[in-house]
Motif scaffolding. Structure first.
Motif, PDB file in Angstrom:
ATOM      1  N   VAL A  28       0.863  -1.180   0.000  1.00 34.83           N
ATOM      2  CA  VAL A  28       0.000   0.000   0.000  1.00 34.83           C
ATOM      3  C   VAL A  28       0.900   1.230   0.000  1.00 34.83           C
ATOM      4  N   GLY A  29       0.718   2.098  -0.980  1.00 35.85           N
ATOM      5  CA  GLY A  29       1.500   3.318  -1.035  1.00 35.85           C
ATOM      6  C   GLY A  29       2.991   3.084  -1.169  1.00 35.85           C
ATOM      7  N   GLY A  30       3.386   1.950  -1.757  1.00 37.98           N
ATOM      8  CA  GLY A  30       4.790   1.646  -1.952  1.00 37.98           C
ATOM      9  C   GLY A  30       5.452   0.963  -0.782  1.00 37.98           C
ATOM     10  N   ILE A  31       4.722   0.696   0.295  1.00 36.60           N
ATOM     11  CA  ILE A  31       5.256   0.045   1.497  1.00 36.60           C
ATOM     12  C   ILE A  31       4.680  -1.356   1.594  1.00 36.60           C
ATOM     13  N   THR A  32       5.547  -2.349   1.801  1.00 33.46           N
ATOM     14  CA  THR A  32       5.070  -3.728   1.918  1.00 33.46           C
ATOM     15  C   THR A  32       4.994  -4.142   3.376  1.00 33.46           C
ATOM     16  N   ASP A  33       3.956  -4.898   3.687  1.00 37.38           N
ATOM     17  CA  ASP A  33       3.761  -5.481   5.009  1.00 37.38           C
ATOM     18  C   ASP A  33       3.238  -6.899   4.850  1.00 37.38           C
ATOM     19  N   ILE A  34       3.217  -7.630   5.946  1.00 38.41           N
ATOM     20  CA  ILE A  34       2.695  -8.991   5.954  1.00 38.41           C
ATOM     21  C   ILE A  34       1.213  -8.941   6.300  1.00 38.41           C
ATOM     22  N   TYR A  35       0.406  -9.649   5.517  1.00 38.02           N
ATOM     23  CA  TYR A  35      -1.043  -9.712   5.708  1.00 38.02           C
ATOM     24  C   TYR A  35      -1.482 -11.171   5.746  1.00 38.02           C
ATOM     25  N   THR A  36      -2.628 -11.402   6.372  1.00 34.75           N
ATOM     26  CA  THR A  36      -3.325 -12.676   6.251  1.00 34.75           C
ATOM     27  C   THR A  36      -4.752 -12.411   5.796  1.00 34.75           C
ATOM     28  N   VAL A  37      -5.340 -13.413   5.169  1.00 39.83           N
ATOM     29  CA  VAL A  37      -6.735 -13.345   4.758  1.00 39.83           C
ATOM     30  C   VAL A  37      -7.303 -14.746   4.847  1.00 39.83           C
ATOM     31  N   ASN A  38      -8.560 -14.859   5.235  1.00 42.88           N
ATOM     32  CA  ASN A  38      -9.199 -16.174   5.240  1.00 42.88           C
ATOM     33  C   ASN A  38      -9.315 -16.701   3.821  1.00 42.88           C
ATOM     34  N   SER A  39      -9.315 -18.006   3.671  1.00 42.37           N
ATOM     35  CA  SER A  39      -9.368 -18.599   2.335  1.00 42.37           C
ATOM     36  C   SER A  39     -10.665 -18.302   1.604  1.00 42.37           C
ATOM     37  N   ASP A  40     -11.684 -17.850   2.334  1.00 44.75           N
ATOM     38  CA  ASP A  40     -12.922 -17.460   1.668  1.00 44.75           C
ATOM     39  C   ASP A  40     -12.928 -15.979   1.311  1.00 44.75           C
ATOM     40  N   GLY A  41     -11.821 -15.277   1.566  1.00 47.41           N
ATOM     41  CA  GLY A  41     -11.710 -13.869   1.200  1.00 47.41           C
ATOM     42  C   GLY A  41     -12.072 -12.896   2.302  1.00 47.41           C
ATOM     43  N   THR A  42     -12.481 -13.382   3.457  1.00 45.77           N
ATOM     44  CA  THR A  42     -12.858 -12.498   4.560  1.00 45.77           C
ATOM     45  C   THR A  42     -11.673 -12.247   5.488  1.00 45.77           C
ATOM     46  N   ASN A  43     -11.855 -11.217   6.343  1.00 46.17           N
ATOM     47  CA  ASN A  43     -10.937 -10.941   7.448  1.00 46.17           C
ATOM     48  C   ASN A  43      -9.505 -10.673   6.982  1.00 46.17           C
ATOM     49  N   LEU A  44      -9.342  -9.699   6.095  1.00 47.12           N
ATOM     50  CA  LEU A  44      -8.007  -9.253   5.727  1.00 47.12           C
ATOM     51  C   LEU A  44      -7.372  -8.577   6.937  1.00 47.12           C
ATOM     52  N   THR A  45      -6.201  -9.074   7.357  1.00 48.78           N
ATOM     53  CA  THR A  45      -5.555  -8.604   8.578  1.00 48.78           C
ATOM     54  C   THR A  45      -4.112  -8.221   8.294  1.00 48.78           C
ATOM     55  N   GLN A  46      -3.706  -7.053   8.774  1.00 43.38           N
ATOM     56  CA  GLN A  46      -2.341  -6.583   8.592  1.00 43.38           C
ATOM     57  C   GLN A  46      -1.523  -6.958   9.816  1.00 43.38           C
ATOM     58  N   LEU A  47      -0.429  -7.716   9.614  1.00 41.15           N
ATOM     59  CA  LEU A  47       0.385  -8.191  10.724  1.00 41.15           C
ATOM     60  C   LEU A  47       1.560  -7.275  11.031  1.00 41.15           C
ATOM     61  N   THR A  48       2.136  -6.637  10.023  1.00 42.90           N
ATOM     62  CA  THR A  48       3.188  -5.641  10.256  1.00 42.90           C
ATOM     63  C   THR A  48       2.708  -4.306   9.697  1.00 42.90           C
ATOM     64  N   ASN A  49       3.211  -3.234  10.258  1.00 42.41           N
ATOM     65  CA  ASN A  49       2.742  -1.910   9.840  1.00 42.41           C
ATOM     66  C   ASN A  49       3.844  -0.889  10.080  1.00 42.41           C
ATOM     67  N   ASP A  50       4.789  -0.833   9.132  1.00 43.76           N
ATOM     68  CA  ASP A  50       5.908   0.093   9.244  1.00 43.76           C
ATOM     69  C   ASP A  50       6.514   0.271   7.864  1.00 43.76           C
ATOM     70  N   ILE A  51       7.579   1.050   7.790  1.00 44.05           N
ATOM     71  CA  ILE A  51       8.173   1.382   6.490  1.00 44.05           C
ATOM     72  C   ILE A  51       9.177   0.325   6.019  1.00 44.05           C
ATOM     73  N   TYR A  52       9.445  -0.682   6.842  1.00 44.15           N
ATOM     74  CA  TYR A  52      10.351  -1.740   6.423  1.00 44.15           C
ATOM     75  C   TYR A  52       9.718  -2.570   5.305  1.00 44.15           C
ATOM     76  N   GLY A  53      10.565  -3.214   4.504  1.00 43.77           N
ATOM     77  CA  GLY A  53      10.077  -4.138   3.498  1.00 43.77           C
ATOM     78  C   GLY A  53       9.940  -5.527   4.094  1.00 43.77           C
ATOM     79  N   ASP A  54       8.769  -6.139   3.968  1.00 41.34           N
ATOM     80  CA  ASP A  54       8.501  -7.485   4.491  1.00 41.34           C
ATOM     81  C   ASP A  54       7.940  -8.335   3.359  1.00 41.34           C
ATOM     82  N   LEU A  55       8.673  -9.396   2.994  1.00 39.87           N
ATOM     83  CA  LEU A  55       8.318 -10.128   1.788  1.00 39.87           C
ATOM     84  C   LEU A  55       8.508 -11.635   1.959  1.00 39.87           C
ATOM     85  N   GLN A  56       7.918 -12.404   1.040  1.00 36.96           N
ATOM     86  CA  GLN A  56       8.090 -13.841   0.925  1.00 36.96           C
ATOM     87  C   GLN A  56       7.747 -14.588   2.220  1.00 36.96           C
ATOM     88  N   PRO A  57       6.575 -14.338   2.801  1.00 32.18           N
ATOM     89  CA  PRO A  57       6.221 -15.019   4.049  1.00 32.18           C
ATOM     90  C   PRO A  57       5.830 -16.479   3.810  1.00 32.18           C
TER      91      PRO A  57
END
Length: 603
Positions: A422-451
């Protein structure tokens, strides 16, 4: 232009060069899915165009631009007379909607418009890799400004008359943005030396499709910088408009261009050939799985094994006789290497405009019946869940994000973890397999990838730049390292003892260790970290490299149920996939470090 040309060459595609006057008309008709509310941040030497969604990253990007300018203006001995425009997009999907060049494809990381000396690029998701792309494109701004004598768009006829070859333009930009040590380029040159395929200047000039100018050109300029000093590069550049390339080389270096090329080739051979015998070929410890002979096609990327080790999803082109020139998503037999079927034909379906070929990897559900992958659709990334037997999309998860890569199923298949932008910043997210409950696990300017989720579901491993020596105040960023997040507490621990660039974590079946690709020896190899002994172990010591198109591309997969590992390997100018059972059998003594393979030329 920062283009990953190796991908285009291997796939038989055509990618345009650095100068984009011919693209101007096409770009005006580019489809746009999003309205960009442009604003301008003015600095001493630049006008940075951005939109509000990028606000968190734009100030850092502007500081990086000035830092790169200060260094490059000194090296090249040239100052801008006018402020140069930088057009900043928040993501690769947004960048594809620009109406200056049109969508040049995922392999284009940035572009500089010679007519207006305008630098256009997306944020990459982590600021360290973004700064390299920014500096690469800024070198082009300097090159064009030298030809234009300080007035953007002037003296285009001189530029066209001299027509600097790709190795000159792109190689210089790569060297001055990467510095004297670059393992990815060393990988290409080591391979070329062993295979007897180091090109001449004439070959690089005439066949940039065959001799990748970014790697070979970078190595040539690296040789010049180490032998004569980086200031010589600036002298050559400044003399080129008046003298032409050959006379500029002769005047500054006292050698003809042909002789410089010959000396460079000898230096490459002297650097890499004597040590070649200490490295392994993958056949010594693994079996060939995906290659042109067994599987057809020419290039094999981003392998993903099913949990039982029987199937493998991968990105590849196919049969030219059938017109399968483009990189698509395929299913293969993970025991024989035979292709089973094409799962997604990206170029023929508007739902899959791009498959995130360079930076993402698909993921099987634990029962092997569903494959999660990301693809661009209507200007943003979408997470797809594909029913493998029927090849039909089971679920399309339209996320409220600019981009998404690297999905991984939880052990019960109820959730998916991924890297979102979002806005050029990457964070780790989870989402239920049915598409509900998008949740952000990290929230900062660091790059977080390949979870990737641990076998017990309690932890998530990922690659990040949040480790020391990262210093946000100084905008100094560490190379990627592997981190472990506790799912319940969100506490993050950096695996200790890492060195170099580390990516693509993969959990062992018992969760007691984790494998990843590391360049700490100067070559991309598979390493293992044991949580019990808290020691690192080097599993491979290869001649080519466990790597893919870029140093950030995923190349490793581990089937937990079958304890089977597969990896992408670069050798003889190509990418193939190899497999091995029980990879922990390669674990011997703990890695103690030591001198890395030299990634710079020794004079």
């Amino acid at each position: 232009m920062k283009v990953v040309r190796a991908l285009a060459v291997a796939a038989g595609l055509v990618v345009c060069g650095s100068r984009l006057e011919a693209q101007q008309y096409f770009g005006q008709n580019q489809v746009q899915y999003k309205h960009f509310n442009w604003r301008v941040l003015e600095t001493e030497h630049f006008l940075v165009h951005y939109y509000p969604e990028e606000k968190q990253a734009v100030s850092a990007a502007a500081r990086m631009a000035e830092r790169s300018y200060a260094r490059l203006s000194k090296v090249l001995g040239h100052q801008f007379r006018e402020k140069k425009p930088i057009v900043l997009f928040a993501s690769r999907p947004d960048f594809g909607q620009n109406n200056v060049t049109g969508d040049l494809g995922e392999g284009t990381g940035g572009v500089t418009d010679a007519a207006r000396d305008r630098l256009i690029l997306p944020l990459t998701g982590d600021l360290g890799s973004f700064e390299q792309v920014l500096a690469h494109e800024m070198v082009h701004q300097f090159q064009y400004d030298v030809f234009a004598q300080g007035r953007a768009g002037a003296n285009q006829q001189t530029l066209e008359r001299i027509n600097p070859p790709y190795w000159y333009m792109e190689g210089m930009a790569e060297y001055l943005s990467n510095g004297p040590s670059h393992p990815l380029t060393a990988e290409w040159l080591r391979d070329a030396a062993v295979e007897g395929n180091i090109p001449t200047i004439a070959q690089m000039t005439d066949r940039p499709d065959k001799y990748f100018p970014y790697r070979y050109g970078e190595s040539l300029w690296q040789y010049i910088g180490e032998r004569w000093g980086d200031a010589a590069i600036g002298e050559i550049l400044r003399n080129t408009p008046a003298l032409g390339i050959e006379r500029a080389f002769q005047r500054e270096l006292g050698m003809s261009l042909i002789d410089v090329g010959s000396a460079w080739r000898e230096a490459v051979q002297s650097q890499y050939l004597p040590s070649a015998s200490i490295y392994d070929r993958p056949r010594a410890f693994a079996q060939p799985l995906l290659n042109p002979r067994k599987s057809g096609g020419e290039i094999f990327l981003a392998p993903t094994l099913s949990n039982d080790g029987n199937n493998i999803a991968f990105l590849a082109n196919g049969s030219q006789k059938k017109g399968e020139f483009f990189i698509d998503l395929w299913l293969g037999n993970a025991r024989t290497g035979e292709r089973i079927k094409r799962l997604v034909a990206s170029t023929l379906d508007p739902n899959f405009e791009e498959l995130r070929i360079l930076y993402s990897q698909s993921a099987f559900s634990n029962d092997g019946k569903t494959l999660a992958f990301t693809a661009e659709r209507q200007g943003k990334d979408v997470l797809y869940l594909l029913d493998v037997p029927s090849r039909s999309v089971r679920k399309r998860l339209d996320l409220r994000l600019d981009a998404a890569t690297g999905p991984s199923f939880s052990p019960d298949d109820k959730k998916i973890v991924f890297s979102g932008t979002v806005g050029g910043i990457t964070d780790i997210y989870t989402v239920n397999s049915d598409g509900t409950n998008l949740t952000q696990l990290t929230n900062d300017i660091y790059g977080d990838l390949q979870p990737v989720w641990s076998p017990d579901g309690k932890k998530i491993a990922f690659a990040t730049d949040r480790a020391p020596p990262t210093d946000l105040a100084r905008l100094n960023f560490a190379k990627w390292q592997i981190a472990i997040m506790d799912v319940d507490t969100k506490a993050i621990e950096i695996i200790p003892g890492q060195a170099g660039h580390n990516i693509n974590p993969q959990w062992a079946p018992d969760g007691q260790s984790i494998a990843f690709v590391s360049e700490r020896t100067g070559i991309g190899n598979i390493f293992l970290y044991d949580f019990n002994t808290r020691q690192h172990y080097q599993l491979t010591n290869v001649l080519g490299g466990v790597t893919a198109i870029t140093e950030y591309s995923p190349a490793l997969t581990w089937a937990r149920g079958a304890d089977r590992m597969a990896f992408t390997y670069y050798e003889n100018g190509g990418y193939t996939v190899w497999a091995m059972d029980n990879p922990r059998k390669l674990k011997t003594v703990a890695f103690k470090g030591g001198p890395a393979a030299n990634t710079g030329l020794v004079m």
